[in-house]
Design an enzyme around this catalytic site. Structure first.
Site, short mmCIF file in Angstrom:
data_model
loop_
_atom_site.label_atom_id
_atom_site.label_comp_id
_atom_site.label_asym_id
_atom_site.label_seq_id
_atom_site.Cartn_x
_atom_site.Cartn_y
_atom_site.Cartn_z
N TYR A 34 3.97 4.15 0.80
CA TYR A 34 4.87 4.49 2.14
C TYR A 34 5.77 3.56 2.40
CZ TYR A 34 5.37 8.39 5.10
OH TYR A 34 5.88 9.59 5.86
N MET B 18 1.02 -1.20 -0.14
CA MET B 18 0.11 -0.07 -0.03
C MET B 18 0.82 1.07 0.08
SD MET B 18 -3.38 -0.91 2.11
CE MET B 18 -3.05 -0.55 3.82
N HIS C 80 8.78 1.11 3.53
CA HIS C 80 9.90 1.13 4.57
C HIS C 80 10.62 -0.17 4.27
CE1 HIS C 80 7.41 -1.84 6.58
NE2 HIS C 80 6.28 -0.99 6.64
N GLN D 226 5.35 -11.71 7.50
CA GLN D 226 4.84 -12.19 8.74
C GLN D 226 4.29 -11.24 9.50
OE1 GLN D 226 4.41 -15.30 9.03
NE2 GLN D 226 3.45 -14.85 11.16
N HIS E 30 8.85 -3.46 3.78
CA HIS E 30 8.69 -3.48 2.18
C HIS E 30 9.78 -4.19 1.50
CE1 HIS E 30 5.54 -0.73 3.60
NE2 HIS E 30 4.68 -1.54 3.27
N SER F 227 6.12 -0.28 10.07
CA SER F 227 4.75 -0.10 9.76
C SER F 227 4.52 1.16 9.20
CB SER F 227 3.70 -0.20 10.72
OG SER F 227 2.53 0.14 10.39
#
Ligand code: AMP
Length: 290
Positions: free
Chosen positions: A31, A29, A33, A148, A36, A185
């Site tokens: 943004y 989605m 970090h 995970q 990702h 996150s």
């Protein structure tokens, strides 16, 4: 790196993948970090062609959730993906994915989606399953990469792949954390400095429960109580749920068995952010990410 901004273009590309090439998909989605990017790096190592998608999926947000304020920074995301060696970035619009008249959701049923995140976020997994099924259809990957960090999402997608006969393999990578343990996150951006400090309580609670498991504690009621007690000790955190469950079915475990996998899961609100985290112990006794 090519940016593909319409479903039609992506479908056309997906129908022309070279024979024998291994295609990897990393749905996000945005943004982005380091969490990702760990998925992207794994895909880059294991696949011939890497597709990353950036789509803030309206269908997985409840009416009172954070869809409108979800953080976005497309130029930065594109720079990070280019640097990580992604071949194609798929950035469709919501209107293109859910055009007027859209009617066919994929709606998982049963305990897998009724507990934990499913109980707190009604309809969330219907939105997730729908968009992931669409991405699989549109991109036609051989391998799909998920984190995970979203343990129940992993269980739902594993079931989605089996139930709808998608011919691809699911690759799940360990949770990437900040130096103080907070799971990375996009939603951490909502936290003020004092809340950011308090947010480490999820990791600290899980670490304490893990220590109990490692010292032979098999009583899951006691582990749940330990998780809840840890969260209660941080005034700025408000527990949503703490559980000890089977990572495939998400059903609560009555006891910890030596040869079975165990998932410690937790969700709590800290200031404006609803945060989730988990520790997974594999059947061989190894903790995920160790
Ligand atoms: P999101 O953009 O939050 O939908 O996440 C996209 C993918 O990245 C999902 O498969 C997530 O599980 C994964 N992900 C998010 N945070 C992390 C993290 N801290 N470590 C590893 N994977 C993550």
């Amino acid at each position: 790196m090519h940016t593909i901004s319409t479903v039609a273009e992506m479908i056309a590309l997906g129908q022309r993948w070279p024979a024998g090439a291994v295609i990897g998909l990393v749905p996000t989605m945005g943004y982005l970090h380091t969490g990702h990017l760990s998925l992207v790096h794994a895909a880059r190592q294991e696949c011939d062609t890497v597709v990353a998608s950036i789509f803030v999926n309206p269908a997985q947000f409840g009416p009172r959730e954070d869809l409108s304020r979800y953080p976005r920074d497309l130029p930065r995301d594109l720079a990070l993906l280019e640097e990580a060696g992604v071949d194609y970035v798929f950035t469709p619009s919501a209107q293109d994915v859910y055009p007027p008249g859209f009617a066919c959701y994929i709606a998982p049923v049963g305990p897998l989606v009724e507990r934990l995140e499913g109980a707190s976020r009604p309809g969330h997994f219907r939105g997730v399953a729908t968009v992931v099924a669409k991405l699989f259809q549109i991109v036609r990957p051989d391998r799909a990469y998920f984190g995970q960090k979203d343990a129940q999402q992993v269980a739902v997608i594993r079931q989605l792949i089996a139930d709808l006969h998608f011919v691809l393999t699911l690759h799940v990578l360990p949770t990437i954390r900040e130096p103080d343990g907070l799971a990375m996150s996009s939603r951490n951006a909502y936290l003020a400095p004092d809340e950011r400090q308090a947010a480490t309580i999820l990791y600290r609670a899980l670490t304490e429960a893990r220590r109990l498991v490692d010292s032979g504690e098999g009583r899951t009621d006691l582990l749940r109580a330990a998780l809840a007690r840890a969260i209660a000790g941080e005034a700025r955190a408000h527990l949503d749920y703490a559980d000890v469950c089977d990572p495939h079915t998400m059903l609560p475990l009555a006891r910890i068995e030596p040869d079975r996998p165990v998932l410690l899961v937790i969700a709590a609100r800290v200031g404006p952010a609803r945060l989730i985290d988990n520790f997974l112990r594999h059947a061989d006794g190894r903790w995920d990410g160790d």
